[in-house]
Design a protein around this motif. Structure first.
Motif, PDB file in Angstrom:
ATOM      1  N   ALA A  89       0.833  -1.209   0.000  1.00  0.00           N
ATOM      2  CA  ALA A  89       0.000   0.000   0.000  1.00  0.00           C
ATOM      3  C   ALA A  89       0.865   1.255   0.000  1.00  0.00           C
ATOM      4  O   ALA A  89       0.563   2.247  -0.685  1.00  0.00           O
ATOM      5  CB  ALA A  89      -0.938  -0.002   1.203  1.00  0.00           C
ATOM      6  N   ALA A  90       1.966   1.223   0.766  1.00  0.00           N
ATOM      7  CA  ALA A  90       2.882   2.374   0.816  1.00  0.00           C
ATOM      8  C   ALA A  90       3.576   2.568  -0.528  1.00  0.00           C
ATOM      9  O   ALA A  90       3.708   3.702  -1.011  1.00  0.00           O
ATOM     10  CB  ALA A  90       3.910   2.186   1.920  1.00  0.00           C
ATOM     11  N   SER A  92       2.486   1.749  -3.380  1.00  0.00           N
ATOM     12  CA  SER A  92       1.493   2.174  -4.388  1.00  0.00           C
ATOM     13  C   SER A  92       1.009   3.602  -4.148  1.00  0.00           C
ATOM     14  O   SER A  92       0.232   4.133  -4.936  1.00  0.00           O
ATOM     15  CB  SER A  92       0.285   1.228  -4.361  1.00  0.00           C
ATOM     16  OG  SER A  92       0.690  -0.087  -4.685  1.00  0.00           O
ATOM     17  N   GLY A  93       1.442   4.209  -3.052  1.00  0.00           N
ATOM     18  CA  GLY A  93       1.092   5.597  -2.784  1.00  0.00           C
ATOM     19  C   GLY A  93      -0.194   5.777  -2.002  1.00  0.00           C
ATOM     20  O   GLY A  93      -0.662   6.905  -1.851  1.00  0.00           O
ATOM     21  N   TYR A  94      -0.799   4.722  -1.504  1.00  0.00           N
ATOM     22  CA  TYR A  94      -2.050   4.854  -0.754  1.00  0.00           C
ATOM     23  C   TYR A  94      -1.829   5.364   0.668  1.00  0.00           C
ATOM     24  O   TYR A  94      -2.669   6.104   1.191  1.00  0.00           O
ATOM     25  CB  TYR A  94      -2.799   3.512  -0.687  1.00  0.00           C
ATOM     26  CG  TYR A  94      -3.364   3.099  -2.030  1.00  0.00           C
ATOM     27  CD1 TYR A  94      -4.472   3.749  -2.565  1.00  0.00           C
ATOM     28  CD2 TYR A  94      -2.791   2.066  -2.751  1.00  0.00           C
ATOM     29  CE1 TYR A  94      -4.995   3.367  -3.793  1.00  0.00           C
ATOM     30  CE2 TYR A  94      -3.302   1.677  -3.970  1.00  0.00           C
ATOM     31  CZ  TYR A  94      -4.404   2.331  -4.493  1.00  0.00           C
ATOM     32  OH  TYR A  94      -4.906   1.961  -5.704  1.00  0.00           O
ATOM     33  N   ILE A  95      -0.708   4.972   1.286  1.00  0.00           N
ATOM     34  CA  ILE A  95      -0.424   5.390   2.661  1.00  0.00           C
ATOM     35  C   ILE A  95       1.057   5.735   2.789  1.00  0.00           C
ATOM     36  O   ILE A  95       1.882   5.332   1.960  1.00  0.00           O
ATOM     37  CB  ILE A  95      -0.773   4.272   3.689  1.00  0.00           C
ATOM     38  CG1 ILE A  95       0.012   2.989   3.401  1.00  0.00           C
ATOM     39  CG2 ILE A  95      -2.262   3.995   3.714  1.00  0.00           C
ATOM     40  CD1 ILE A  95      -0.168   1.892   4.442  1.00  0.00           C
ATOM     41  N   ASP A  96       1.373   6.518   3.816  1.00  0.00           N
ATOM     42  CA  ASP A  96       2.768   6.816   4.142  1.00  0.00           C
ATOM     43  C   ASP A  96       3.075   6.157   5.478  1.00  0.00           C
ATOM     44  O   ASP A  96       2.291   6.284   6.435  1.00  0.00           O
ATOM     45  CB  ASP A  96       3.001   8.327   4.269  1.00  0.00           C
ATOM     46  CG  ASP A  96       2.967   9.024   2.917  1.00  0.00           C
ATOM     47  OD1 ASP A  96       3.440   8.414   1.941  1.00  0.00           O
ATOM     48  OD2 ASP A  96       2.464  10.171   2.862  1.00  0.00           O
TER      49      ASP A  96
END
Length: 155
Positions: A89-90, A92-96
């Protein structure tokens, strides 16, 4: 009868075993079977002194070690899958994710010395706490550590 006996001795005629020869061969087989060591009996004889020392605490230690190993594996699988999902997820840019903060927070409960890292001293202290807790008021708890190690390695 003399010719038959000579031919039988030479191996030309089949001989029928007499009751005496049958009894002797059965006796020979039973004594040979008695001499073959039973592996379980040999193990019990060889480990009797250790088994006596382990006692109830050792058995409970073995069971605890076995549970520790199995729960540890399951926990490792869950943690690994969680990490892969979070990292995907990180990436892919969904979360940091602040992995330094995650690392520091994850180490805190296990860092008994407070030096910011998990080392041998921390492991020794954690084992001491766990062993004290697991052997509190347990009869013949002296074998707990040996049983735990055996259960964790083989269970």
């Amino acid at each position: 009868p003399v010719v038959t006996t000579v031919l039988t001795l030479l191996g030309c005629l089949p001989c029928t075993p007499s009751p005496l020869s049958l009894s002797l061969s059965l006796l020979r087989e039973s004594t040979m079977t008695d001499k073959i060591p039973d592996q379980v009996s040999e193990f019990i004889k060889a480990n009797a002194p250790v088994a006596n020392q382990l006692g109830f605490g050792g058995i409970m230690g073995y069971c605890s070690g076995m549970a520790f190993r199995r729960v540890g594996r399951a926990f490792g699988v869950v943690l690994g899958i969680g990490f892969m999902g979070a990292q995907a997820a990180a990436a892919s840019g969904y979360i940091d994710i602040d992995w330094d903060k995650v690392k520091n927070d994850a180490i805190k409960p296990f860092d008994t010395t407070g030096d910011g890292k998990i080392d041998e001293k921390d492991a020794q202290e954690l084992w001491k706490r766990y062993n004290t807790m697991m052997t509190d008021r347990v009869p013949s708890a002296g074998g707990f550590a040996a049983g735990f190690l055996l259960g964790a390695r083989r269970g």
